[in-house]
Design a protein around this motif. Structure first.
Motif, mmCIF file in Angstrom:
data_model
loop_
_atom_site.group_PDB
_atom_site.id
_atom_site.type_symbol
_atom_site.label_atom_id
_atom_site.label_comp_id
_atom_site.label_asym_id
_atom_site.label_seq_id
_atom_site.Cartn_x
_atom_site.Cartn_y
_atom_site.Cartn_z
ATOM 1 N N UNK A 1 -9.707 5.868 2.432
ATOM 2 C CA UNK A 1 -9.701 6.111 3.875
ATOM 3 C C UNK A 1 -11.037 6.768 4.187
ATOM 4 N N UNK A 2 -12.024 5.955 4.550
ATOM 5 C CA UNK A 2 -13.408 6.430 4.571
ATOM 6 C C UNK A 2 -13.662 7.492 5.637
ATOM 7 N N UNK A 3 -13.056 7.347 6.810
ATOM 8 C CA UNK A 3 -13.334 8.295 7.889
ATOM 9 C C UNK A 3 -12.675 9.647 7.680
ATOM 10 N N UNK A 4 -11.620 9.705 6.859
ATOM 11 C CA UNK A 4 -10.951 10.977 6.609
ATOM 12 C C UNK A 4 -11.281 11.559 5.242
ATOM 13 N N UNK A 5 -12.068 10.839 4.427
ATOM 14 C CA UNK A 5 -12.470 11.354 3.127
ATOM 15 C C UNK A 5 -11.327 11.476 2.148
ATOM 16 N N UNK A 6 -10.488 10.436 2.061
ATOM 17 C CA UNK A 6 -9.311 10.484 1.202
ATOM 18 C C UNK A 6 -9.214 9.233 0.332
ATOM 19 N N UNK A 7 -8.521 9.384 -0.798
ATOM 20 C CA UNK A 7 -8.102 8.255 -1.610
ATOM 21 C C UNK A 7 -6.586 8.159 -1.471
ATOM 22 N N UNK A 8 -6.108 7.032 -0.948
ATOM 23 C CA UNK A 8 -4.689 6.825 -0.735
ATOM 24 C C UNK A 8 -4.116 5.998 -1.879
ATOM 25 N N UNK A 9 -2.920 6.372 -2.337
ATOM 26 C CA UNK A 9 -2.252 5.652 -3.416
ATOM 27 C C UNK A 9 -0.918 5.127 -2.885
ATOM 28 N N UNK A 10 -0.711 3.807 -3.000
ATOM 29 C CA UNK A 10 0.513 3.165 -2.544
ATOM 30 C C UNK A 10 1.264 2.560 -3.729
ATOM 31 N N UNK A 11 2.565 2.556 -3.642
ATOM 32 C CA UNK A 11 3.389 1.830 -4.596
ATOM 33 C C UNK A 11 3.380 0.358 -4.193
ATOM 34 N N UNK A 12 3.002 -0.538 -5.102
ATOM 35 C CA UNK A 12 2.959 -1.955 -4.749
ATOM 36 C C UNK A 12 4.366 -2.535 -4.601
ATOM 37 N N UNK B 1 7.068 -1.061 -3.252
ATOM 38 C CA UNK B 1 7.667 -0.723 -1.953
ATOM 39 C C UNK B 1 6.644 -0.656 -0.832
ATOM 40 N N UNK B 2 5.345 -0.756 -1.199
ATOM 41 C CA UNK B 2 4.244 -0.575 -0.239
ATOM 42 C C UNK B 2 4.408 0.739 0.507
ATOM 43 N N UNK B 3 4.769 1.770 -0.248
ATOM 44 C CA UNK B 3 4.959 3.104 0.319
ATOM 45 C C UNK B 3 3.836 4.014 -0.173
ATOM 46 N N UNK B 4 3.389 4.894 0.707
ATOM 47 C CA UNK B 4 2.347 5.857 0.343
ATOM 48 C C UNK B 4 2.928 6.890 -0.604
ATOM 49 N N UNK B 5 2.321 7.034 -1.782
ATOM 50 C CA UNK B 5 2.818 7.993 -2.780
ATOM 51 C C UNK B 5 1.901 9.192 -2.952
ATOM 52 N N UNK B 6 0.635 9.083 -2.530
ATOM 53 C CA UNK B 6 -0.288 10.225 -2.690
ATOM 54 C C UNK B 6 -1.459 10.095 -1.733
ATOM 55 N N UNK B 7 -1.897 11.245 -1.216
ATOM 56 C CA UNK B 7 -3.146 11.348 -0.439
ATOM 57 C C UNK B 7 -4.027 12.343 -1.186
#
Length: 573
Positions: A45-56, A58-64
């Motif tokens: 997430x370039x504008x917020x300075x984050x690396x997002x991790x999703x479960x493939x 469930x396509x659910x966000x698991x970590x920011x």
């Protein structure tokens, strides 16, 4: 697929040719990678300075995972499944991230000189450079090496106390060089970090064919490792080229294998599983170049041979831009057009990728100049440039091209560039638009109050009064330049004539004290560092220690809370 403008990631069925699902993915999602076991999807997430991790599954966000630097771009997963690597638009290094612990474990520093400089730059007493625009990286299939595509910039800072040379980088022979940096992931050390080129001075006096081709690379935007061979493929958006390199070399940039000319503004590349074919996405012509990679090798696994293989092209869409804006975008992006970039192979996009900025301070004849954001800032915000010398955007385009070393473009072409810059550059997506409303309202009230007087110069709407002001930011070095080359009219005329003989159009140096054009505050959150010389790194600094003597609005009396409220408001602009 990351969708930067809609804050999402799409899952696409490439056979059926349709989107299956879309999920939210931060602000301006850019880099994307699958973990080795394909259970996790990594997105920057370039504008917020984050690396997002999703479960493939469930396509659910698991970590920011919050990153230390701004504008993370590329992400690459390690084959061991435990690590990922993130590079940055303005960063000087690459972060290794522990995906289980969700934190950075180390930073791999990109080189400042020596490694990765092709051909004639080797062993010539090169000054230190600034590694920048690292928007692509890849891990070798065995997981033992990391390769990073980026540029190395000579901004002219090392020569800023010398002659008042015109041009970006104060006359540097090669202000921007595309390169590949390689790290040993066992030690974390840069491969071939301090090469001694003096031992082979005679050999490098002759520039090889591969070195000449490597020097034509501009704006590296993608880097892919061949899944079968020790081969890297780099996409150079600004020169319509794809080049391959020996990834087993200690310095791949010095061992080029082949060059492929493709269509306009190549932006991405994929290699088939057998390594025989590559597909290149050409962003501006909306087509795909199909490259036959087998011709690059004498035999599988054998020695490389230099070739310039041709490709076929498959169109898939039409450009939504009118023809005039397409022409302007081409002039803005392509670095090998002598009329724009001259022998230094510059383009506007070299410093303003996507109309944004490179985060650098370039030194020109009149002093240091911070690269401003162009996107959504050109319409109705004249006069232009830091000294405010040009009332029309087309005239400023002409002046900038001369400073780049270009021969100049026609008035029609200037108008095409202005149309593209004013109407078709996508604005940055502001992550602060949903900031706490009460705090923003308080900051806006302070900004517009007589107590601070900020709105007197940054007027509503344009957020600039179109005037120049002395805000006390001129340095002693700039005063020295003025004393040497501007105070004496005869010496100033002589210096300007000398620069014009060298093909450069010197920026006028105003009569001291130097006053600077009031910049528009649109997208201020994304445009740091601040002031003409980049001397303020953040907005809080801009309003406190950066505003000495209250020469840029009255802010010294503000409490820490009030400064915070002002910062909150300014970030929403």
């Amino acid at each position: 697929v990351t969708n930067r403008a809609s804050r999402s990631v799409s899952v696409v069925d490439p056979v059926a040719g349709k989107e299956l699902r879309s999920i939210s993915a931060g602000v301006e999602p850019y880099g994307i990678a699958l973990s080795a076991d394909q259970r996790s999807l990594l997105v920057t997430s370039s504008a917020t300075g984050e690396l997002l991790v999703f479960s493939t599954a469930r396509l659910a966000l698991t970590a920011r995972i919050k990153l230390d630097d701004a504008w993370p771009k590329a992400v690459a997963a390690h084959p061991d499944g435990a690590r990922a690597y993130v590079s940055y638009l303005h960063g000087r290094g690459v972060d290794e991230v522990d995906l289980q612990a969700q934190r950075k474990t180390r930073t791999l520093a990109l080189p400042a000189k020596g490694t990765g400089l092709p051909g004639r730059l080797m062993g010539r007493g090169e000054p230190q450079r600034i590694p920048n625009l690292a928007v692509s990286l890849t891990v070798s299939p065995l997981g033992n090496r990391l390769h990073v595509a980026h540029v190395m910039a000579d901004t002219g800072e090392a020569r800023s106390g010398g002659e008042a040379m015109g041009g970006y980088g104060l006359g540097a022979a090669n202000p921007l060089v595309a390169t590949i940096s390689t790290f040993d992931l066992t030690t974390g050390q840069l491969s071939r970090p301090n090469p001694d080129f003096t031992k082979n001075e005679g050999d490098i006096s002759v520039i090889s064919q591969s070195d000449q081709a490597a020097q034509l690379l501009a704006q590296p935007v993608a880097l892919v490792h061949d899944p079968k061979r020790s081969r890297l493929l780099m996409v150079a958006m600004g020169s319509d080229r794809v080049m391959s390199f020996d990834s087993a070399s200690s310095d791949p940039m010095t061992t080029a294998w082949a060059s492929h000319e493709v269509n306009e503004a190549p932006e991405g590349l994929a290699v088939t599983a057998d390594g025989a074919t590559a597909f290149v996405h050409n962003a501006h012509t909306h087509d795909v170049s199909v490259l036959n990679l087998s011709g690059e090798l004498a035999k599988p696994g054998g020695p490389a041979r230099w070739t310039q293989a041709t490709s076929s092209t498959e169109p898939f869409a039409r450009s939504p831009l009118p023809a005039t804006a397409q022409a302007g975008r081409r002039l803005f992006t392509f670095a090998l057009k002598a009329e724009v970039g001259g022998p230094k192979r510059f383009a506007c996009a070299s410093c303003h990728p996507d109309g944004r900025h490179d985060g650098l301070v370039w030194h020109v004849g009149a002093g240091p100049r911070q690269t401003p954001i162009l996107a959504d800032r050109m319409m109705g915000t004249g006069p232009f440039n830091w000294l405010g010398t040009e009332t029309e955007l087309t005239a400023n385009i002409h002046q900038t091209i001369k400073r780049l070393g270009g021969k100049g473009v026609s008035e029609t072409e200037q108008k095409s560039m202005a149309e593209y810059m004013q109407l078709y550059m996508p604005a940055p997506d502001n992550p602060y638009r949903d900031t706490e409303r009460a705090l923003v309202a308080e900051g806006r009230a302070l900004f517009e109050s007589e107590q601070t007087g900020c709105a007197d110069c940054h007027t509503p709407g344009r957020l600039t009064d179109g005037q120049s002001h002395d805000v006390g930011t001129t340095s002693k070095a700039e005063w020295s330049l003025w004393e040497r080359f501007s105070k004496d009219p005869a010496k100033r005329t002589q210096e300007q004539a000398r620069q014009r003989q060298m093909g450069m159009d010197p920026e006028p140096i105003q009569k001291a004290p130097v006053a600077y054009d009031t910049p528009s505050l649109r997208h201020l959150w994304a445009s740091g560092p601040y002031f003409h010389d980049g001397s303020a790194t953040g907005l809080r600094e801009l309003l406190t220690t950066g505003n000495k003597g209250d020469r840029m609005g009255k802010t010294s009396q503000l409490s820490s809370h009030q400064v915070g409220a002002m910062v909150a408001y300014l970030r929403t602009l």
